[in-house]
Design a protein around this motif. Structure first.
Motif, PDB file in Angstrom:
ATOM      1  N   UNK A   1       0.754  -1.235  -0.022  1.00  0.00           N
ATOM      2  CA  UNK A   1      -0.001  -0.037   0.056  1.00  0.00           C
ATOM      3  C   UNK A   1       0.769   1.319  -0.089  1.00  0.00           C
ATOM      4  N   UNK A   2       1.950   1.168   0.623  1.00  0.00           N
ATOM      5  CA  UNK A   2       2.776   2.394   0.839  1.00  0.00           C
ATOM      6  C   UNK A   2       3.552   2.611  -0.611  1.00  0.00           C
ATOM      7  N   UNK A   3       3.915   1.531  -1.189  1.00  0.00           N
ATOM      8  CA  UNK A   3       4.579   1.937  -2.361  1.00  0.00           C
ATOM      9  C   UNK A   3       3.478   2.418  -3.532  1.00  0.00           C
ATOM     10  N   UNK A   4       2.082   1.992  -3.471  1.00  0.00           N
ATOM     11  CA  UNK A   4       1.178   2.444  -4.271  1.00  0.00           C
ATOM     12  C   UNK A   4       0.971   3.854  -4.037  1.00  0.00           C
ATOM     13  N   UNK A   5       0.810   4.228  -2.764  1.00  0.00           N
ATOM     14  CA  UNK A   5       0.631   5.544  -2.398  1.00  0.00           C
ATOM     15  C   UNK A   5       1.812   6.490  -2.931  1.00  0.00           C
ATOM     16  N   UNK A   6       2.924   6.022  -2.754  1.00  0.00           N
ATOM     17  CA  UNK A   6       4.263   6.657  -3.465  1.00  0.00           C
ATOM     18  C   UNK A   6       4.056   6.852  -4.956  1.00  0.00           C
ATOM     19  N   UNK A   7       3.724   5.796  -5.527  1.00  0.00           N
ATOM     20  CA  UNK A   7       3.505   5.819  -7.129  1.00  0.00           C
ATOM     21  C   UNK A   7       2.503   7.175  -7.416  1.00  0.00           C
ATOM     22  N   UNK A   8       1.244   7.081  -6.785  1.00  0.00           N
ATOM     23  CA  UNK A   8       0.245   8.086  -7.108  1.00  0.00           C
ATOM     24  C   UNK A   8       0.859   9.370  -6.767  1.00  0.00           C
ATOM     25  N   UNK A   9       1.426   9.431  -5.570  1.00  0.00           N
ATOM     26  CA  UNK A   9       1.889  10.996  -5.165  1.00  0.00           C
ATOM     27  C   UNK A   9       2.994  11.404  -6.430  1.00  0.00           C
ATOM     28  N   UNK A  10       3.789  10.549  -6.829  1.00  0.00           N
ATOM     29  CA  UNK A  10       4.751  10.926  -7.858  1.00  0.00           C
ATOM     30  C   UNK A  10       4.272  11.256  -9.134  1.00  0.00           C
ATOM     31  N   UNK A  11       2.989  10.428  -9.520  1.00  0.00           N
ATOM     32  CA  UNK A  11       2.318  10.797 -10.710  1.00  0.00           C
ATOM     33  C   UNK A  11       1.669  12.007 -10.519  1.00  0.00           C
ATOM     34  N   UNK A  12       0.889  12.178  -9.399  1.00  0.00           N
ATOM     35  CA  UNK A  12       0.131  13.874  -9.345  1.00  0.00           C
ATOM     36  C   UNK A  12       1.435  14.835  -9.283  1.00  0.00           C
ATOM     37  N   UNK A  13       2.474  14.591  -8.678  1.00  0.00           N
ATOM     38  CA  UNK A  13       3.545  15.507  -8.467  1.00  0.00           C
ATOM     39  C   UNK A  13       3.811  15.917 -10.311  1.00  0.00           C
ATOM     40  N   UNK A  14       4.227  14.889 -10.871  1.00  0.00           N
ATOM     41  CA  UNK A  14       4.537  14.966 -12.317  1.00  0.00           C
ATOM     42  C   UNK A  14       3.388  15.679 -13.256  1.00  0.00           C
ATOM     43  N   UNK A  15       2.078  15.424 -12.815  1.00  0.00           N
ATOM     44  CA  UNK A  15       1.097  16.128 -13.645  1.00  0.00           C
ATOM     45  C   UNK A  15       0.950  17.603 -13.049  1.00  0.00           C
ATOM     46  N   UNK A  16       1.343  17.955 -11.853  1.00  0.00           N
ATOM     47  CA  UNK A  16       1.456  19.140 -11.543  1.00  0.00           C
ATOM     48  C   UNK A  16       2.530  19.990 -12.076  1.00  0.00           C
ATOM     49  N   UNK A  17       3.756  19.358 -12.074  1.00  0.00           N
ATOM     50  CA  UNK A  17       4.778  19.991 -12.828  1.00  0.00           C
ATOM     51  C   UNK A  17       4.397  20.495 -14.102  1.00  0.00           C
ATOM     52  N   UNK A  18       3.980  19.605 -14.995  1.00  0.00           N
ATOM     53  CA  UNK A  18       3.761  19.729 -16.358  1.00  0.00           C
ATOM     54  C   UNK A  18       2.707  20.830 -16.330  1.00  0.00           C
ATOM     55  N   UNK A  19       1.535  20.867 -15.933  1.00  0.00           N
ATOM     56  CA  UNK A  19       0.637  21.670 -15.822  1.00  0.00           C
ATOM     57  C   UNK A  19       1.428  23.309 -15.523  1.00  0.00           C
ATOM     58  N   UNK A  20       2.169  23.387 -14.595  1.00  0.00           N
ATOM     59  CA  UNK A  20       2.772  24.711 -14.165  1.00  0.00           C
ATOM     60  C   UNK A  20       3.918  24.989 -15.111  1.00  0.00           C
ATOM     61  N   UNK A  21       4.550  24.092 -15.944  1.00  0.00           N
ATOM     62  CA  UNK A  21       5.471  24.574 -17.163  1.00  0.00           C
ATOM     63  C   UNK A  21       4.405  24.868 -18.240  1.00  0.00           C
ATOM     64  N   UNK A  22       3.195  24.337 -18.474  1.00  0.00           N
ATOM     65  CA  UNK A  22       2.371  25.102 -19.527  1.00  0.00           C
ATOM     66  C   UNK A  22       2.087  26.473 -19.061  1.00  0.00           C
ATOM     67  N   UNK A  23       1.593  26.656 -18.001  1.00  0.00           N
ATOM     68  CA  UNK A  23       1.018  28.124 -17.735  1.00  0.00           C
ATOM     69  C   UNK A  23       2.276  29.051 -17.546  1.00  0.00           C
ATOM     70  N   UNK A  24       3.437  28.811 -17.312  1.00  0.00           N
ATOM     71  CA  UNK A  24       4.447  29.790 -17.412  1.00  0.00           C
ATOM     72  C   UNK A  24       5.344  29.797 -18.540  1.00  0.00           C
TER      73      UNK A  24
END
Length: 103
Positions: A80-103
């Motif tokens: 479960x902890x590995x799955x949470x870490x994978x989801x967190x990393x995925x969400x973080x990557x998506x946020x970074x991509x969105x922020x790069x597109x905005x700026x």
């Protein structure tokens, strides 16, 4: 012809006459039956032993395959902890991509 080791399956009598090489007729009750030679009995026993060995090997192979499948499943099953870490990393990557597109 009388042989002590051949007995009629119907009456148990040991007096018979040969009809052909492997077939005899009981002189007491008239039953006709097939006799097996010692070589045929040996071959039959060997066939049964070979079948038993084959089934034993097959059972070992099935058990080995099941064990390998169990190991494979456990090896790649994330906790479960590995799955949470994978989801967190995925969400973080998506946020970074969105922020790069905005700026």
């Amino acid at each position: 012809m009388v042989q002590e080791n051949i007995k009629c399956p119907n009456c148990g009598g040991n007096r018979y006459e040969y009809i052909n090489l492997k077939t005899v007729k009981c002189l007491y009750c008239g039953t006709v039956f097939v006799i097996q030679s010692r070589e045929e009995e040996y071959e039959e026993v060997e066939r049964k032993k070979e079948a038993d060995r084959f089934l034993a090997e097959l059972g070992k192979d099935i058990k080995r395959t099941k064990t390998q499948n169990d190991l494979f499943g456990k090896q790649y099953q994330a906790s479960q902890s590995e799955k949470r870490m994978a989801y967190f990393t995925l969400i973080l990557i998506i946020i970074i991509i969105i922020l790069q597109c905005l700026f």
